[in-house]
Design a protein around this motif. Structure first.
Motif, short mmCIF file in Angstrom:
data_model
loop_
_atom_site.label_atom_id
_atom_site.label_comp_id
_atom_site.label_asym_id
_atom_site.label_seq_id
_atom_site.Cartn_x
_atom_site.Cartn_y
_atom_site.Cartn_z
N ASP A 106 59.91 85.56 98.27
CA ASP A 106 59.91 86.43 99.44
C ASP A 106 58.79 85.94 100.34
O ASP A 106 58.00 85.07 99.94
CB ASP A 106 59.66 87.90 99.05
N ALA A 107 58.70 86.46 101.54
CA ALA A 107 57.62 86.07 102.45
C ALA A 107 57.02 87.31 103.11
O ALA A 107 57.76 88.21 103.51
CB ALA A 107 58.14 85.11 103.52
N ALA A 150 60.45 95.48 97.83
CA ALA A 150 60.46 96.79 97.18
C ALA A 150 59.06 97.30 96.90
O ALA A 150 58.83 98.51 96.83
CB ALA A 150 61.26 96.71 95.88
N LYS A 151 58.10 96.39 96.75
CA LYS A 151 56.75 96.77 96.35
C LYS A 151 55.80 97.05 97.50
O LYS A 151 54.94 97.93 97.42
CB LYS A 151 56.12 95.65 95.50
N VAL A 156 50.89 99.18 100.23
CA VAL A 156 50.15 99.44 101.47
C VAL A 156 49.67 100.89 101.51
O VAL A 156 48.53 101.17 101.88
CB VAL A 156 51.02 99.10 102.69
N ARG A 157 50.54 101.81 101.11
CA ARG A 157 50.14 103.23 101.09
C ARG A 157 48.99 103.46 100.12
O ARG A 157 48.08 104.25 100.39
CB ARG A 157 51.34 104.09 100.70
N ALA A 158 49.02 102.77 98.98
CA ALA A 158 47.96 102.93 97.98
C ALA A 158 46.61 102.46 98.51
O ALA A 158 45.56 102.91 98.04
CB ALA A 158 48.33 102.16 96.71
N LEU A 159 46.65 101.58 99.50
CA LEU A 159 45.40 101.09 100.11
C LEU A 159 44.94 102.00 101.25
O LEU A 159 43.91 101.73 101.87
CB LEU A 159 45.61 99.66 100.64
N ALA A 206 53.12 89.75 95.24
CA ALA A 206 52.68 90.43 96.46
C ALA A 206 51.44 91.29 96.21
O ALA A 206 50.56 91.41 97.06
CB ALA A 206 53.81 91.28 97.02
N GLU A 207 51.36 91.88 95.03
CA GLU A 207 50.25 92.76 94.69
C GLU A 207 48.91 92.03 94.76
O GLU A 207 47.88 92.63 95.05
CB GLU A 207 50.47 93.35 93.30
N GLU A 208 48.91 90.72 94.49
CA GLU A 208 47.67 89.94 94.49
C GLU A 208 47.15 89.69 95.90
O GLU A 208 45.95 89.50 96.09
CB GLU A 208 47.91 88.61 93.77
N LEU A 209 48.04 89.65 96.88
CA LEU A 209 47.64 89.28 98.24
C LEU A 209 47.61 90.45 99.21
O LEU A 209 47.07 90.31 100.32
CB LEU A 209 48.59 88.20 98.80
#
Length: 221
Positions: A106-107, A150-151, A156-159, A206-209
């Motif tokens: 994904d990008a 999906a993630k 983003v909301r969690a941040l 995605a979670e890492e970046l």
């Protein structure tokens, strides 16, 4: 851009972008399929009319001249076979190189200024990056593992951000990116901000970046 990235880091990032002038679109498309195992498909191309470059789609006001799918069935046309890719670009050697997302990657797409800020921050955090493109539309696209669509909203909301408040777009199934050295009309060519290497064959999640990307987009907002 220079205001947010230290000079040495900017030089290192710029040094990773290859010139790509010696490689034909055919050779490059075949290499993506053969070496990176990415699916590829040929898009539109540029045609000169009275000295002006127009998109082969025939639309004079094309939003992405020479850099969008040429057929409605592009999803099924995309191939990971180097042999098939070679045949397709032999039929139209000037066709753009498009890569479907939602398959091997994904990008995450952000504005160029936010992307460079995030790259500098990721370097300080010693994060492992995948390939990153820099488009003539002043966007950067960070390649991550499939499933990011999906993630990302929940991450983003969690941040503490609302996804709608950030200029951060995730491209997954049914979408695509234009790969270097594809040209967007007179705007220039897609380039690698972080080129594909043996070291980044394994993509980050995605979670890492997402933290540095969301932070950078929040600052740009």
């Amino acid at each position: 851009m220079e205001e947010t990235i230290p000079g040495t880091q900017a030089a290192q990032i710029a040094g990773q972008i290859p010139k790509q002038r010696g490689d034909s679109l055919l050779d490059t498309a075949v290499r993506y399929a053969e070496e990176r195992h990415w699916d590829v498909f040929p898009g539109t191309w540029l045609e000169a009319v009275d000295g002006v470059q127009y998109c082969s789609c025939g639309e004079r006001a094309c939003a992405a001249p020479g850099a969008h799918p040429a057929r409605e069935d592009w999803v099924t046309q995309a191939t990971g076979s180097a042999t098939v890719a070679r045949r397709m670009w032999q039929r139209q050697p000037t066709a753009s190189i498009l890569l479907p997302t939602g398959r091997t990657f994904d990008a995450i797409c952000v504005p160029e200024t936010a992307g460079f800020l995030a790259l500098a921050r990721m370097e300080r955090m010693e994060l492992t990056l995948g390939p990153v493109t820099l488009t003539p539309e002043r966007r950067m696209q960070f390649f991550v593992l499939p499933g990011a669509c999906a993630k990302v909203p929940e991450l983003v909301r969690a941040l503490g951000w609302s996804p709608a408040s950030l200029d951060l777009i995730t491209l997954g199934e049914g979408a695509y990116v234009a790969a270097p050295p594809t040209r967007y009309g007179a705007r220039g060519a897609v380039q690698w901000a972080c080129r594909p290497t043996a070291a980044n064959r394994w993509l980050p999640d995605a979670e890492e970046l997402i933290s540095p990307l969301a932070y950078a987009c929040g600052r740009e907002r």
